[in-house]
Motif scaffolding. Structure first.
Motif, PDB file in Angstrom:
ATOM      1  N   VAL A  34      87.500 116.498 -72.746  1.00 39.12           N
ATOM      2  CA  VAL A  34      86.854 115.232 -73.093  1.00 39.12           C
ATOM      3  C   VAL A  34      85.343 115.409 -72.956  1.00 39.12           C
ATOM      4  CG1 VAL A  34      86.538 112.811 -72.443  1.00 39.12           C
ATOM      5  CG2 VAL A  34      88.818 113.836 -72.393  1.00 39.12           C
ATOM      6  N   LEU A  35      84.625 115.098 -74.023  1.00 37.23           N
ATOM      7  CA  LEU A  35      83.175 115.269 -74.022  1.00 37.23           C
ATOM      8  C   LEU A  35      82.502 114.060 -73.387  1.00 37.23           C
ATOM      9  CD1 LEU A  35      82.625 116.685 -77.629  1.00 37.23           C
ATOM     10  CD2 LEU A  35      82.807 117.950 -75.483  1.00 37.23           C
ATOM     11  N   ALA A  36      81.411 114.322 -72.688  1.00 40.50           N
ATOM     12  CA  ALA A  36      80.639 113.242 -72.073  1.00 40.50           C
ATOM     13  C   ALA A  36      79.193 113.688 -71.949  1.00 40.50           C
ATOM     14  CB  ALA A  36      81.203 112.873 -70.702  1.00 40.50           C
ATOM     15  N   GLY A  37      78.272 112.738 -72.026  1.00 39.09           N
ATOM     16  CA  GLY A  37      76.856 113.018 -71.840  1.00 39.09           C
ATOM     17  C   GLY A  37      76.248 111.931 -70.973  1.00 39.09           C
ATOM     18  N   SER A  38      75.016 112.147 -70.522  1.00 44.77           N
ATOM     19  CA  SER A  38      74.382 111.158 -69.655  1.00 44.77           C
ATOM     20  C   SER A  38      72.878 111.157 -69.885  1.00 44.77           C
ATOM     21  CB  SER A  38      74.675 111.459 -68.186  1.00 44.77           C
ATOM     22  OG  SER A  38      74.090 112.687 -67.786  1.00 44.77           O
ATOM     23  N   GLU A  39      72.284 110.004 -69.585  1.00 45.93           N
ATOM     24  CA  GLU A  39      70.831 109.846 -69.654  1.00 45.93           C
ATOM     25  C   GLU A  39      70.383 109.260 -68.322  1.00 45.93           C
ATOM     26  OE1 GLU A  39      69.465 107.694 -73.020  1.00 45.93           O
ATOM     27  OE2 GLU A  39      67.469 107.358 -72.177  1.00 45.93           O
ATOM     28  N   PRO A  40      69.849 110.076 -67.414  1.00 42.55           N
ATOM     29  CA  PRO A  40      69.467 109.578 -66.082  1.00 42.55           C
ATOM     30  C   PRO A  40      68.349 108.545 -66.173  1.00 42.55           C
ATOM     31  CG  PRO A  40      69.565 111.979 -66.137  1.00 42.55           C
ATOM     32  CD  PRO A  40      69.627 111.516 -67.556  1.00 42.55           C
ATOM     33  N   GLU A  41      68.402 107.579 -65.262  1.00 38.01           N
ATOM     34  CA  GLU A  41      67.303 106.628 -65.102  1.00 38.01           C
ATOM     35  C   GLU A  41      66.436 107.122 -63.950  1.00 38.01           C
ATOM     36  OE1 GLU A  41      68.535 102.256 -66.486  1.00 38.01           O
ATOM     37  OE2 GLU A  41      69.482 102.868 -64.608  1.00 38.01           O
ATOM     38  N   GLY A  42      65.506 107.979 -64.274  1.00 31.68           N
ATOM     39  CA  GLY A  42      64.683 108.608 -63.243  1.00 31.68           C
ATOM     40  C   GLY A  42      65.372 109.852 -62.714  1.00 31.68           C
ATOM     41  N   HIS A  43      66.370 109.683 -61.857  1.00 36.08           N
ATOM     42  CA  HIS A  43      67.112 110.830 -61.352  1.00 36.08           C
ATOM     43  C   HIS A  43      68.534 110.380 -61.022  1.00 36.08           C
ATOM     44  CE1 HIS A  43      66.491 108.850 -57.480  1.00 36.08           C
ATOM     45  NE2 HIS A  43      67.440 109.651 -56.998  1.00 36.08           N
ATOM     46  N   ILE A  44      69.403 111.350 -60.903  1.00 39.43           N
ATOM     47  CA  ILE A  44      70.780 111.081 -60.480  1.00 39.43           C
ATOM     48  C   ILE A  44      71.303 112.325 -59.766  1.00 39.43           C
ATOM     49  CG2 ILE A  44      71.815 111.836 -62.665  1.00 39.43           C
ATOM     50  CD1 ILE A  44      73.949 109.653 -62.219  1.00 39.43           C
ATOM     51  N   THR A  45      72.048 112.118 -58.691  1.00 42.02           N
ATOM     52  CA  THR A  45      72.675 113.209 -57.947  1.00 42.02           C
ATOM     53  C   THR A  45      74.178 112.983 -57.930  1.00 42.02           C
ATOM     54  OG1 THR A  45      70.733 113.376 -56.509  1.00 42.02           O
ATOM     55  CG2 THR A  45      72.762 114.436 -55.739  1.00 42.02           C
ATOM     56  N   VAL A  46      74.928 114.000 -58.341  1.00 41.68           N
ATOM     57  CA  VAL A  46      76.386 113.873 -58.402  1.00 41.68           C
ATOM     58  C   VAL A  46      77.035 115.105 -57.772  1.00 41.68           C
ATOM     59  CG1 VAL A  46      76.274 112.509 -60.522  1.00 41.68           C
ATOM     60  CG2 VAL A  46      76.627 114.985 -60.660  1.00 41.68           C
ATOM     61  N   THR A  47      78.281 114.945 -57.371  1.00 43.95           N
ATOM     62  CA  THR A  47      79.122 116.076 -56.985  1.00 43.95           C
ATOM     63  C   THR A  47      80.330 116.074 -57.907  1.00 43.95           C
ATOM     64  OG1 THR A  47      78.448 115.988 -54.666  1.00 43.95           O
ATOM     65  CG2 THR A  47      80.497 117.142 -55.162  1.00 43.95           C
ATOM     66  N   THR A  48      80.609 117.224 -58.518  1.00 39.37           N
ATOM     67  CA  THR A  48      81.702 117.327 -59.488  1.00 39.37           C
ATOM     68  C   THR A  48      82.816 118.207 -58.935  1.00 39.37           C
ATOM     69  OG1 THR A  48      80.128 117.093 -61.312  1.00 39.37           O
ATOM     70  CG2 THR A  48      82.314 117.941 -61.854  1.00 39.37           C
ATOM     71  N   VAL A  49      84.032 117.692 -58.997  1.00 41.11           N
ATOM     72  CA  VAL A  49      85.228 118.457 -58.620  1.00 41.11           C
ATOM     73  C   VAL A  49      85.969 118.806 -59.904  1.00 41.11           C
ATOM     74  CG1 VAL A  49      87.370 118.467 -57.293  1.00 41.11           C
ATOM     75  CG2 VAL A  49      85.382 117.223 -56.428  1.00 41.11           C
TER      76      VAL A  49
END
Length: 305
Positions: A34-49
């Motif tokens: 499944v394709l996904a994209g993102s546009e941060p608002e300033g910055h974003i921090t994530v952890t991906t499993v």
């Protein structure tokens, strides 16, 4: 599949759910391919499993062990209840905060790279994370009784947008399903649908999430499982009927897909039949004992005191 936990910052995420804003306390769940994209608002921090699809199917198999007979059954069941390929789970910052220590430790163990020694701890951490997010995952309301599950098909989510499959991909899949025993190569299959091998591989993966030859392995495993359940063919003869002429090669591929060897799979089926027959005989014997006891009671009532 991916489980993406938003830890800090915010962003707009684009996927099959359209465009939605995410912030701390949200978890993005993406199915395989499944394709996904993102546009941060300033910055974003994530952890991906990252979760392997076969691993998830194994967990579904054991979670519903009372209702599913094998891993093939688990695949169909998972497709019925998890119909949304992309979701945003709104856990809230308090509940998502519970995940942070576990995610930190999971990341540290992954970076360490000693997966053999840390295997059980990694499993334990993932199960703790899954236990928190699972209640928020949207599923189709399917009853899981063995007699009803096979006859219920859940409705598809209204907001899911489907892209049409390429005609050539559907033709190739149909050929593999109808003639699994043929000695297929990518070149032969591509010639049948009038595409180059590289182009066929590309459109097929886009449509079905796996290469044509991996799809063929899946089809052969499913056909072999049915033959082992429903016929008296030997394992070798059943393998040859689905297109595996080397028993060792077929056994390895079947085990990778189903989780057990063909011989063990057949033994499981025989044990199930024997157990059902024995249960039926025990119930019949109990019924005879009840009738005999009832008869004795009536005789005692007829005897003079």
């Amino acid at each position: 599949m991916k489980v993406i936990v938003v830890r800090d910052g915010a962003a707009f995420v684009f996927s099959e759910f359209g465009q939605q804003a995410v912030k701390p306390g949200d978890v993005i769940l993406l199915g395989a391919n499944v394709l996904a994209g993102s546009e941060p608002e300033g910055h974003i921090t994530v952890t991906t499993v990252y979760l392997d699809t076969d691993y998830v199917l194994d967990q579904v198999r054991w979670q519903y062990a009372a209702f599913l007979s094998d891993r093939l059954d688990a695949k169909g069941f998972a497709e019925m209840i998890y119909t949304e390929p992309a979701q945003i789970l709104r856990l809230g910052e308090d509940r998502a905060g519970m995940l942070m220590p576990w995610l930190d430790e999971l990341v540290a163990l992954s970076i360490d790279g000693d997966f053999v020694d840390h295997y059980l701890r990694i499993q334990a951490l993932w199960f703790q994370i899954a236990y928190v997010i699972a209640p928020f995952v949207k599923v189709s309301p399917v009853r899981v009784s063995p007699s009803q599950r096979a006859h219920i098909r859940p409705t598809l989510p209204r907001d899911r947008r489907f892209a049409p499959l390429r005609v050539e991909a559907r033709q190739a899949a149909a050929l593999l399903r109808e003639h699994p025993a043929r000695l297929w190569t990518l070149e032969k299959l591509a010639a049948e649908v009038h595409l180059s091998p590289s182009r066929l591989s590309s459109v097929f993966v886009e449509a079905y999430g796996k290469t044509p030859l991996a799809f063929l392995t899946m089809v052969r495993a499913e056909h072999l499982a049915r033959l082992l359940r429903e016929t008296d063919l030997t394992v070798t003869a059943a393998m040859q009927r689905v297109g595996w002429h080397s028993r060792s090669h077929g056994t390895r591929l079947f085990r990778e897909y189903v989780g057990v060897t063909p011989g063990h799979y057949r033994t499981m089926g025989v044990q199930t039949v024997w157990r059902d027959q024995r249960r039926s005989q025990q119930q019949e014997a109990r019924s005879h004992r009840v009738r005999w006891a009832s008869c004795q009671v009536h005789l005692l009532r007829l005897l003079p005191l």
